[in-house]
Enzyme design. Structure first.
Site, PDB file in Angstrom:
ATOM      1  N   GLU A 120       9.508   6.365  -4.689  1.00  0.00           N
ATOM      2  CA  GLU A 120      10.339   7.544  -3.953  1.00  0.00           C
ATOM      3  C   GLU A 120      11.688   7.368  -3.743  1.00  0.00           C
ATOM      4  O   GLU A 120      12.343   8.329  -3.783  1.00  0.00           O
ATOM      5  CB  GLU A 120       9.646   7.525  -2.483  1.00  0.00           C
TER       6      GLU A 120
ATOM      7  N   ASP B  70      10.886  13.296  -1.540  1.00  0.00           N
ATOM      8  CA  ASP B  70      11.082  12.227  -2.483  1.00  0.00           C
ATOM      9  C   ASP B  70       9.785  11.866  -3.461  1.00  0.00           C
ATOM     10  O   ASP B  70       9.579  10.836  -3.921  1.00  0.00           O
ATOM     11  CB  ASP B  70      11.064  10.830  -1.727  1.00  0.00           C
TER      12      ASP B  70
ATOM     13  N   HIS C  63      -7.042   8.139   2.527  1.00  0.00           N
ATOM     14  CA  HIS C  63      -6.121   8.700   1.531  1.00  0.00           C
ATOM     15  C   HIS C  63      -7.131   8.891   0.378  1.00  0.00           C
ATOM     16  O   HIS C  63      -7.876   8.120  -0.458  1.00  0.00           O
ATOM     17  CB  HIS C  63      -4.945   8.077   1.159  1.00  0.00           C
TER      18      HIS C  63
ATOM     19  N   HIS D 271      -1.226   4.718   1.930  1.00  0.00           N
ATOM     20  CA  HIS D 271      -1.493   5.103   0.875  1.00  0.00           C
ATOM     21  C   HIS D 271      -0.247   4.557  -0.177  1.00  0.00           C
ATOM     22  O   HIS D 271      -0.391   4.789  -1.491  1.00  0.00           O
ATOM     23  CB  HIS D 271      -1.322   6.578   0.545  1.00  0.00           C
TER      24      HIS D 271
END
Ligand code: UD1
Ligand code: UDP
Length: 373
Positions: free
Chosen positions: A132, A96, A247, A214
Protein backbone atom coordinates in the site's frame (compact mmCIF):
# COMPACT_ATOMS: atom_id res chain seq x y z
CA UNK A 1 -20.18 18.71 -20.27
CA UNK A 2 -17.25 17.69 -18.08
CA UNK A 3 -16.95 13.91 -17.94
CA UNK A 4 -15.99 12.12 -14.71
CA UNK A 5 -15.01 8.50 -14.28
CA UNK A 6 -14.91 7.27 -10.68
CA UNK A 7 -13.03 3.97 -10.36
CA UNK A 8 -12.66 1.59 -7.44
CA UNK A 9 -12.27 -2.10 -6.76
CA UNK A 10 -12.20 -3.10 -3.11
CA UNK A 11 -14.59 -2.79 -0.16
CA UNK A 12 -12.94 0.22 1.53
CA UNK A 13 -12.54 2.16 -1.71
CA UNK A 14 -16.21 1.56 -2.49
CA UNK A 15 -17.32 2.81 0.92
CA UNK A 16 -15.14 5.90 0.67
CA UNK A 17 -16.03 6.70 -2.97
CA UNK A 18 -19.78 6.08 -2.65
CA UNK A 19 -20.54 9.55 -1.21
CA UNK A 20 -18.51 11.16 -4.02
CA UNK A 21 -20.47 9.23 -6.65
CA UNK A 22 -23.73 10.42 -5.09
CA UNK A 23 -22.57 14.04 -4.84
CA UNK A 24 -21.36 14.19 -8.45
CA UNK A 25 -24.52 12.53 -9.76
CA UNK A 26 -26.54 15.38 -8.18
CA UNK A 27 -24.50 18.02 -10.04
CA UNK A 28 -25.74 19.02 -13.50
CA UNK A 29 -22.37 20.38 -14.61
CA UNK A 30 -20.96 16.88 -14.80
CA UNK A 31 -21.59 13.60 -16.50
CA UNK A 32 -20.38 10.97 -14.02
CA UNK A 33 -19.85 7.26 -14.63
CA UNK A 34 -18.65 4.53 -12.29
CA UNK A 35 -16.20 1.78 -13.17
CA UNK A 36 -15.40 -1.09 -10.81
CA UNK A 37 -12.37 -3.31 -11.36
CA UNK A 38 -13.96 -5.78 -8.91
CA UNK A 39 -10.58 -6.50 -7.36
CA UNK A 40 -12.99 -7.66 -4.63
CA UNK A 41 -16.23 -9.28 -5.70
CA UNK A 42 -18.59 -10.24 -2.85
CA UNK A 43 -17.21 -7.60 -0.46
CA UNK A 44 -17.55 -4.92 -3.14
CA UNK A 45 -21.06 -5.96 -4.09
CA UNK A 46 -22.19 -5.67 -0.45
CA UNK A 47 -21.23 -1.97 -0.56
CA UNK A 48 -22.71 -1.26 -4.00
CA UNK A 49 -25.93 -2.77 -2.78
CA UNK A 50 -26.16 -0.61 0.37
CA UNK A 51 -25.31 2.64 -1.42
CA UNK A 52 -27.51 1.68 -4.41
CA UNK A 53 -24.76 2.19 -6.97
CA UNK A 54 -24.96 0.35 -10.28
CA UNK A 55 -21.59 0.53 -12.06
CA UNK A 56 -21.52 1.61 -15.69
CA UNK A 57 -18.45 -0.57 -16.28
CA UNK A 58 -17.65 -3.74 -14.34
CA UNK A 59 -14.31 -5.34 -15.19
CA UNK A 60 -15.09 -8.33 -12.93
CA UNK A 61 -11.39 -9.12 -12.43
CA UNK A 62 -11.15 -10.89 -9.04
CA UNK A 63 -9.50 -14.30 -9.09
CA UNK A 64 -9.23 -16.64 -6.10
CA UNK A 65 -6.01 -15.92 -4.17
CA UNK A 66 -4.94 -13.44 -6.84
CA UNK A 67 -1.36 -12.19 -7.12
CA UNK A 68 -0.12 -8.63 -7.49
CA UNK A 69 1.58 -9.14 -10.89
CA UNK A 70 -1.48 -10.45 -12.71
CA UNK A 71 -3.88 -8.14 -10.91
CA UNK A 72 -1.86 -5.03 -11.83
CA UNK A 73 -1.41 -6.09 -15.45
CA UNK A 74 -5.05 -7.05 -16.02
CA UNK A 75 -6.36 -3.84 -14.47
CA UNK A 76 -4.22 -1.70 -16.79
CA UNK A 77 -5.15 -3.77 -19.82
CA UNK A 78 -8.87 -3.84 -19.03
CA UNK A 79 -9.05 -0.10 -18.34
CA UNK A 80 -7.91 0.69 -21.91
CA UNK A 81 -11.24 0.03 -23.68
CA UNK A 82 -13.19 1.80 -20.91
CA UNK A 83 -11.03 4.90 -21.13
CA UNK A 84 -11.06 4.83 -24.95
CA UNK A 85 -14.83 4.42 -25.11
CA UNK A 86 -15.85 6.97 -22.45
CA UNK A 87 -12.97 9.47 -22.83
CA UNK A 88 -13.29 11.01 -19.34
CA UNK A 89 -11.83 14.44 -18.55
CA UNK A 90 -11.24 13.42 -14.92
CA UNK A 91 -10.53 10.00 -13.44
CA UNK A 92 -10.91 9.59 -9.67
CA UNK A 93 -9.01 6.93 -7.77
CA UNK A 94 -8.86 6.30 -4.05
CA UNK A 95 -6.14 5.58 -1.53
CA UNK A 96 -3.57 2.85 -1.85
CA UNK A 97 -4.85 -0.36 -3.41
CA UNK A 98 -3.58 -2.08 -6.54
CA UNK A 99 -6.72 -0.79 -8.25
CA UNK A 100 -5.84 2.84 -7.39
CA UNK A 101 -2.26 2.52 -8.59
CA UNK A 102 -2.97 0.56 -11.78
CA UNK A 103 -5.99 2.68 -12.77
CA UNK A 104 -3.85 5.77 -12.14
CA UNK A 105 -1.29 4.48 -14.65
CA UNK A 106 -3.96 3.63 -17.23
CA UNK A 107 -5.66 7.03 -16.77
CA UNK A 108 -2.32 8.76 -17.28
CA UNK A 109 -1.86 6.92 -20.59
CA UNK A 110 -5.36 8.06 -21.64
CA UNK A 111 -4.55 11.72 -21.05
CA UNK A 112 -7.27 12.26 -18.43
CA UNK A 113 -6.61 14.40 -15.37
CA UNK A 114 -6.14 12.19 -12.33
CA UNK A 115 -7.76 13.03 -9.00
CA UNK A 116 -6.46 11.17 -5.95
CA UNK A 117 -8.91 10.91 -3.08
CA UNK A 118 -7.35 10.19 0.34
CA UNK A 119 -4.02 11.54 -0.86
CA UNK A 120 -0.82 12.05 1.09
CA UNK A 121 -1.00 9.33 3.74
CA UNK A 122 2.52 8.08 4.39
CA UNK A 123 4.60 5.83 6.61
CA UNK A 124 7.65 6.67 4.45
CA UNK A 125 8.63 2.98 4.61
CA UNK A 126 8.00 1.50 1.17
CA UNK A 127 7.84 -2.02 2.59
CA UNK A 128 5.23 -1.25 5.25
CA UNK A 129 2.37 -1.55 4.71
CA UNK A 130 3.08 -3.70 1.65
CA UNK A 131 2.20 -2.92 -1.11
CA UNK A 132 0.00 0.00 0.00
CA UNK A 133 2.74 2.53 0.81
CA UNK A 134 4.24 2.02 -2.65
CA UNK A 135 0.80 2.20 -4.27
CA UNK A 136 -0.07 5.48 -2.61
CA UNK A 137 3.32 7.08 -3.29
CA UNK A 138 3.11 6.10 -6.95
CA UNK A 139 -0.50 7.29 -7.26
CA UNK A 140 0.58 10.58 -5.67
CA UNK A 141 3.22 10.98 -8.37
CA UNK A 142 0.73 10.32 -11.16
CA UNK A 143 -2.11 12.46 -9.80
CA UNK A 144 -2.90 15.99 -10.99
CA UNK A 145 -5.12 16.83 -8.00
CA UNK A 146 -4.74 15.58 -4.45
CA UNK A 147 -7.59 15.47 -1.93
CA UNK A 148 -5.95 15.11 1.47
CA UNK A 149 -7.96 14.09 4.52
CA UNK A 150 -5.88 16.08 7.03
CA UNK A 151 -3.30 18.88 7.18
CA UNK A 152 -0.70 16.25 8.04
CA UNK A 153 -1.36 14.41 4.78
CA UNK A 154 -1.12 17.74 2.94
CA UNK A 155 2.22 18.35 4.66
CA UNK A 156 3.50 14.95 3.45
CA UNK A 157 2.66 15.90 -0.12
CA UNK A 158 4.28 19.33 0.17
CA UNK A 159 7.44 17.61 1.46
CA UNK A 160 7.46 15.66 -1.82
CA UNK A 161 7.28 18.94 -3.79
CA UNK A 162 3.64 18.60 -4.78
CA UNK A 163 2.30 22.04 -5.70
CA UNK A 164 0.10 23.50 -2.96
CA UNK A 165 -2.47 24.79 -5.47
CA UNK A 166 -3.16 21.20 -6.53
CA UNK A 167 -3.86 19.96 -2.99
CA UNK A 168 -7.10 20.42 -1.09
CA UNK A 169 -7.57 19.39 2.54
CA UNK A 170 -11.07 17.92 2.58
CA UNK A 171 -11.41 15.54 5.53
CA UNK A 172 -11.82 11.85 4.80
CA UNK A 173 -14.86 10.79 2.77
CA UNK A 174 -15.11 7.79 5.12
CA UNK A 175 -16.85 10.14 7.56
CA UNK A 176 -19.33 11.28 4.88
CA UNK A 177 -20.12 7.59 4.31
CA UNK A 178 -20.37 6.85 8.02
CA UNK A 179 -22.80 9.71 8.72
CA UNK A 180 -24.97 8.63 5.79
CA UNK A 181 -24.76 5.00 6.93
CA UNK A 182 -25.57 5.64 10.59
CA UNK A 183 -28.57 7.80 9.69
CA UNK A 184 -29.91 5.13 7.34
CA UNK A 185 -29.32 2.30 9.84
CA UNK A 186 -31.00 4.21 12.67
CA UNK A 187 -34.03 5.21 10.59
CA UNK A 188 -37.26 3.69 11.91
CA UNK A 189 -38.18 1.94 8.67
CA UNK A 190 -34.73 0.41 8.13
CA UNK A 191 -34.81 -3.35 8.19
CA UNK A 192 -31.70 -5.46 7.83
CA UNK A 193 -31.64 -9.23 8.09
CA UNK A 194 -27.96 -9.33 9.15
CA UNK A 195 -28.63 -6.96 12.04
CA UNK A 196 -31.63 -9.05 13.11
CA UNK A 197 -29.43 -12.16 13.01
CA UNK A 198 -26.73 -10.44 15.11
CA UNK A 199 -29.35 -9.43 17.68
CA UNK A 200 -30.24 -13.12 18.05
CA UNK A 201 -26.73 -14.49 18.42
CA UNK A 202 -24.98 -11.79 20.45
CA UNK A 203 -25.24 -11.55 24.23
CA UNK A 204 -25.49 -7.84 25.00
CA UNK A 205 -24.90 -8.49 28.73
CA UNK A 206 -21.30 -9.09 27.73
CA UNK A 207 -18.72 -6.56 26.53
CA UNK A 208 -18.35 -6.96 22.78
CA UNK A 209 -14.87 -6.95 21.27
CA UNK A 210 -15.02 -6.47 17.51
CA UNK A 211 -12.06 -7.82 15.55
CA UNK A 212 -10.97 -7.58 11.91
CA UNK A 213 -7.67 -8.14 10.16
CA UNK A 214 -6.33 -8.65 6.68
CA UNK A 215 -2.99 -6.85 6.10
CA UNK A 216 -0.61 -8.78 3.87
CA UNK A 217 2.38 -8.15 6.16
CA UNK A 218 0.43 -9.77 9.05
CA UNK A 219 -0.24 -12.97 7.09
CA UNK A 220 1.54 -15.95 8.67
CA UNK A 221 3.21 -15.42 12.04
CA UNK A 222 1.56 -12.06 12.81
CA UNK A 223 -1.92 -13.49 12.34
CA UNK A 224 -1.08 -16.51 14.50
CA UNK A 225 0.09 -14.17 17.29
CA UNK A 226 -3.08 -12.09 17.03
CA UNK A 227 -5.30 -15.18 17.15
CA UNK A 228 -3.41 -16.57 20.15
CA UNK A 229 -3.88 -13.26 21.95
CA UNK A 230 -7.62 -13.30 21.17
CA UNK A 231 -7.86 -16.85 22.51
CA UNK A 232 -6.27 -15.78 25.80
CA UNK A 233 -8.44 -12.66 26.08
CA UNK A 234 -11.58 -14.76 25.51
CA UNK A 235 -10.57 -17.38 28.07
CA UNK A 236 -9.50 -14.89 30.76
CA UNK A 237 -12.58 -12.67 30.34
CA UNK A 238 -15.72 -14.77 30.18
CA UNK A 239 -17.80 -11.59 30.52
CA UNK A 240 -16.71 -10.58 27.01
CA UNK A 241 -17.75 -11.77 23.59
CA UNK A 242 -15.37 -11.54 20.67
CA UNK A 243 -16.92 -11.22 17.23
CA UNK A 244 -14.65 -11.50 14.22
CA UNK A 245 -16.11 -11.05 10.71
CA UNK A 246 -13.33 -12.76 8.79
CA UNK A 247 -11.95 -11.27 5.56
CA UNK A 248 -12.36 -13.58 2.53
CA UNK A 249 -8.65 -13.61 1.64
CA UNK A 250 -7.75 -17.33 1.92
CA UNK A 251 -4.51 -16.37 3.71
CA UNK A 252 -6.69 -14.95 6.49
CA UNK A 253 -9.81 -17.10 6.36
CA UNK A 254 -8.03 -20.48 6.72
CA UNK A 255 -5.70 -19.66 9.65
CA UNK A 256 -8.34 -17.71 11.62
CA UNK A 257 -10.85 -20.54 11.46
CA UNK A 258 -8.18 -23.09 12.32
CA UNK A 259 -6.98 -21.15 15.38
CA UNK A 260 -10.22 -19.68 16.74
CA UNK A 261 -13.01 -22.13 15.98
CA UNK A 262 -14.77 -23.85 18.87
CA UNK A 263 -14.17 -21.21 21.59
CA UNK A 264 -17.42 -20.44 23.42
CA UNK A 265 -17.15 -16.65 23.49
CA UNK A 266 -15.49 -16.21 20.08
CA UNK A 267 -17.86 -15.85 17.18
CA UNK A 268 -16.42 -16.10 13.67
CA UNK A 269 -18.62 -14.58 10.98
CA UNK A 270 -18.49 -13.86 7.26
CA UNK A 271 -17.70 -10.26 6.27
CA UNK A 272 -20.66 -8.16 7.32
CA UNK A 273 -22.32 -5.77 4.94
CA UNK A 274 -21.56 -2.14 5.82
CA UNK A 275 -24.85 -1.36 7.66
CA UNK A 276 -24.51 -4.36 9.97
CA UNK A 277 -20.83 -3.60 10.51
CA UNK A 278 -21.35 0.02 11.57
CA UNK A 279 -24.30 -1.05 13.72
CA UNK A 280 -21.99 -3.55 15.41
CA UNK A 281 -19.23 -0.97 15.85
CA UNK A 282 -21.70 1.20 17.76
CA UNK A 283 -22.58 -1.74 20.01
CA UNK A 284 -18.95 -2.71 20.66
CA UNK A 285 -16.89 -1.94 23.74
CA UNK A 286 -13.52 -2.21 22.05
CA UNK A 287 -12.17 -2.78 18.53
CA UNK A 288 -9.02 -4.72 17.61
CA UNK A 289 -8.08 -4.30 13.95
CA UNK A 290 -5.40 -3.62 11.36
CA UNK A 291 -7.90 -1.88 9.07
CA UNK A 292 -7.26 1.67 7.90
CA UNK A 293 -10.93 2.55 7.47
CA UNK A 294 -11.97 1.25 10.87
CA UNK A 295 -9.21 3.30 12.57
CA UNK A 296 -10.77 6.35 10.94
CA UNK A 297 -14.39 5.51 11.74
CA UNK A 298 -14.03 4.44 15.38
CA UNK A 299 -13.29 7.89 16.91
CA UNK A 300 -16.65 9.15 15.57
CA UNK A 301 -18.35 6.43 17.59
CA UNK A 302 -16.16 6.91 20.68
CA UNK A 303 -14.69 3.41 20.46
CA UNK A 304 -11.10 2.71 21.55
CA UNK A 305 -9.04 0.86 18.95
CA UNK A 306 -6.03 -1.42 19.35
CA UNK A 307 -4.29 -1.45 15.97
CA UNK A 308 -2.36 -4.63 15.22
CA UNK A 309 0.39 -2.83 13.34
CA UNK A 310 3.73 -1.28 14.33
CA UNK A 311 3.35 1.91 12.29
CA UNK A 312 0.43 3.78 10.83
CA UNK A 313 -0.09 6.32 8.09
CA UNK A 314 -2.99 7.58 10.21
CA UNK A 315 -1.18 8.91 13.30
CA UNK A 316 -3.75 11.60 14.11
CA UNK A 317 -5.93 9.39 16.35
CA UNK A 318 -2.86 7.84 17.98
CA UNK A 319 -1.77 11.37 18.92
CA UNK A 320 -5.27 12.15 20.25
CA UNK A 321 -5.14 8.97 22.34
CA UNK A 322 -8.09 7.01 20.95
CA UNK A 323 -5.94 4.51 19.03
CA UNK A 324 -2.97 2.47 20.30
CA UNK A 325 -0.51 0.62 18.07
CA UNK A 326 0.00 -2.82 19.57
CA UNK A 327 1.68 -4.56 16.61
CA UNK A 328 1.26 -8.30 16.41
CA UNK A 329 2.83 -8.95 19.81
CA UNK A 330 0.50 -11.28 21.72
CA UNK A 331 1.47 -9.96 25.17
CA UNK A 332 0.97 -6.34 24.17
CA UNK A 333 -2.47 -7.06 22.68
CA UNK A 334 -3.53 -9.00 25.80
CA UNK A 335 -2.17 -6.33 28.20
CA UNK A 336 -3.91 -3.39 26.52
CA UNK A 337 -7.19 -5.25 26.00
CA UNK A 338 -7.21 -6.38 29.64
CA UNK A 339 -6.53 -2.86 30.88
CA UNK A 340 -9.36 -1.51 28.74
CA UNK A 341 -11.71 -4.19 30.06
CA UNK A 342 -10.83 -3.69 33.74
CA UNK A 343 -9.83 -0.04 34.15
CA UNK A 344 -12.77 2.27 33.45
CA UNK A 345 -10.70 5.43 33.85
CA UNK A 346 -8.26 4.21 31.20
CA UNK A 347 -11.20 3.19 29.01
CA UNK A 348 -12.85 6.60 29.32
CA UNK A 349 -9.62 8.38 28.43
CA UNK A 350 -9.60 6.47 25.11
CA UNK A 351 -13.25 6.78 24.18
CA UNK A 352 -13.71 10.46 23.49
CA UNK A 353 -16.10 11.42 20.73
CA UNK A 354 -13.89 13.49 18.50
CA UNK A 355 -12.76 12.63 15.01
CA UNK A 356 -9.56 14.12 13.56
CA UNK A 357 -10.27 12.56 10.14
CA UNK A 358 -13.21 14.62 8.94
CA UNK A 359 -16.53 16.38 9.42
CA UNK A 360 -18.66 14.66 6.78
CA UNK A 361 -18.27 17.41 4.15
CA UNK A 362 -15.30 16.06 2.22
CA UNK A 363 -17.21 15.12 -0.92
CA UNK A 364 -18.86 18.56 -1.18
CA UNK A 365 -15.41 20.16 -1.00
CA UNK A 366 -14.06 17.89 -3.74
CA UNK A 367 -16.98 18.60 -6.09
CA UNK A 368 -16.69 22.39 -5.48
CA UNK A 369 -12.97 22.28 -6.20
CA UNK A 370 -13.40 20.47 -9.52
CA UNK A 371 -16.38 22.68 -10.42
CA UNK A 372 -14.26 25.80 -9.94
CA UNK A 373 -11.25 24.67 -12.01
C1 UD1 B 1 -6.99 -5.54 -0.66
C2 UD1 B 1 -5.98 -4.40 -0.83
C3 UD1 B 1 -5.69 -3.75 0.53
C4 UD1 B 1 -6.99 -3.32 1.19
C5 UD1 B 1 -7.90 -4.53 1.31
C6 UD1 B 1 -9.24 -4.13 1.89
C7 UD1 B 1 -4.20 -4.53 -2.54
C8 UD1 B 1 -2.93 -5.12 -2.91
N1 UD1 B 1 -4.72 -4.93 -1.36
O1 UD1 B 1 -6.35 -6.58 0.09
O2 UD1 B 1 -4.88 -2.60 0.33
O3 UD1 B 1 -6.71 -2.80 2.47
O4 UD1 B 1 -8.14 -5.06 -0.01
O5 UD1 B 1 -9.99 -5.26 2.29
O6 UD1 B 1 -4.76 -3.74 -3.25
N2 UD1 B 1 -11.60 -12.31 -1.79
C9 UD1 B 1 -12.81 -12.88 -2.06
N3 UD1 B 1 -13.91 -12.07 -2.16
C10 UD1 B 1 -13.86 -10.73 -1.95
C11 UD1 B 1 -12.62 -10.15 -1.66
C12 UD1 B 1 -11.50 -10.93 -1.58
O7 UD1 B 1 -12.91 -14.09 -2.23
O8 UD1 B 1 -14.90 -10.06 -2.06
C13 UD1 B 1 -10.38 -13.16 -1.74
C14 UD1 B 1 -9.97 -13.64 -3.13
O9 UD1 B 1 -9.46 -14.95 -3.04
C15 UD1 B 1 -8.87 -12.65 -3.50
C16 UD1 B 1 -8.20 -12.47 -2.16
O10 UD1 B 1 -9.28 -12.42 -1.22
O11 UD1 B 1 -7.99 -13.14 -4.49
C17 UD1 B 1 -7.29 -11.28 -2.01
O12 UD1 B 1 -7.88 -10.08 -2.47
P1 UD1 B 1 -6.93 -8.80 -2.75
O13 UD1 B 1 -7.79 -7.65 -3.13
O14 UD1 B 1 -5.83 -9.15 -3.66
O15 UD1 B 1 -6.24 -8.58 -1.35
P2 UD1 B 1 -6.84 -8.08 0.03
O16 UD1 B 1 -6.11 -8.81 1.09
O17 UD1 B 1 -8.31 -8.19 -0.03
N1 UDP C 1 -16.28 -3.24 6.98
C1 UDP C 1 -17.48 -3.85 6.60
N2 UDP C 1 -17.69 -5.15 6.96
C2 UDP C 1 -16.78 -5.88 7.65
C3 UDP C 1 -15.55 -5.26 8.01
C4 UDP C 1 -15.34 -3.94 7.65
O1 UDP C 1 -18.33 -3.22 5.98
O2 UDP C 1 -17.05 -7.06 7.95
C5 UDP C 1 -16.04 -1.83 6.56
C6 UDP C 1 -15.56 -0.89 7.65
O3 UDP C 1 -16.65 -0.21 8.24
C7 UDP C 1 -14.63 0.05 6.89
C8 UDP C 1 -14.10 -0.78 5.74
O4 UDP C 1 -14.98 -1.89 5.62
O5 UDP C 1 -15.34 1.14 6.33
C9 UDP C 1 -12.68 -1.24 6.00
O6 UDP C 1 -12.30 -2.16 5.03
P1 UDP C 1 -11.02 -3.08 5.18
O7 UDP C 1 -10.72 -3.29 6.61
O8 UDP C 1 -11.28 -4.29 4.34
O9 UDP C 1 -9.90 -2.26 4.43
P2 UDP C 1 -8.88 -1.09 4.88
O10 UDP C 1 -9.68 0.03 5.45
O11 UDP C 1 -7.91 -1.67 5.84
O12 UDP C 1 -8.20 -0.72 3.60
Amino acid sequence: MTKNLIVFGTRPEAIKMAPLVKEFLKNENFETKVCVTAQHREMLDQVLDFFEIIPDFDLNLMQPNQNLYTLTATIIENMKPVLEEYKPDFVYVHGDTTTSMAVGIAAFYSGAKICHVEAGLRTFDRQYPFPEEFNRQLTGKIADYHFSPTTLSEKNLLAENTQKKNILVTGNTVIDALLYGIEKVNAENFNDSEIEELKKILDFQKKIILVTGHRRENHGEGLVNICNALKTIAKQNTDTQIIYPVHLNPNVLGPVHKLLSGIDNVLLAEPLAYPAFIWLMEKSYLIITDSGGIQEEAPSLGKPVLVTRDTTERPEAVEEGTVILVGTHSEKIIDHATKLLKDSEYYNSMSMLHNPYGDGKATKRIVNFINNL
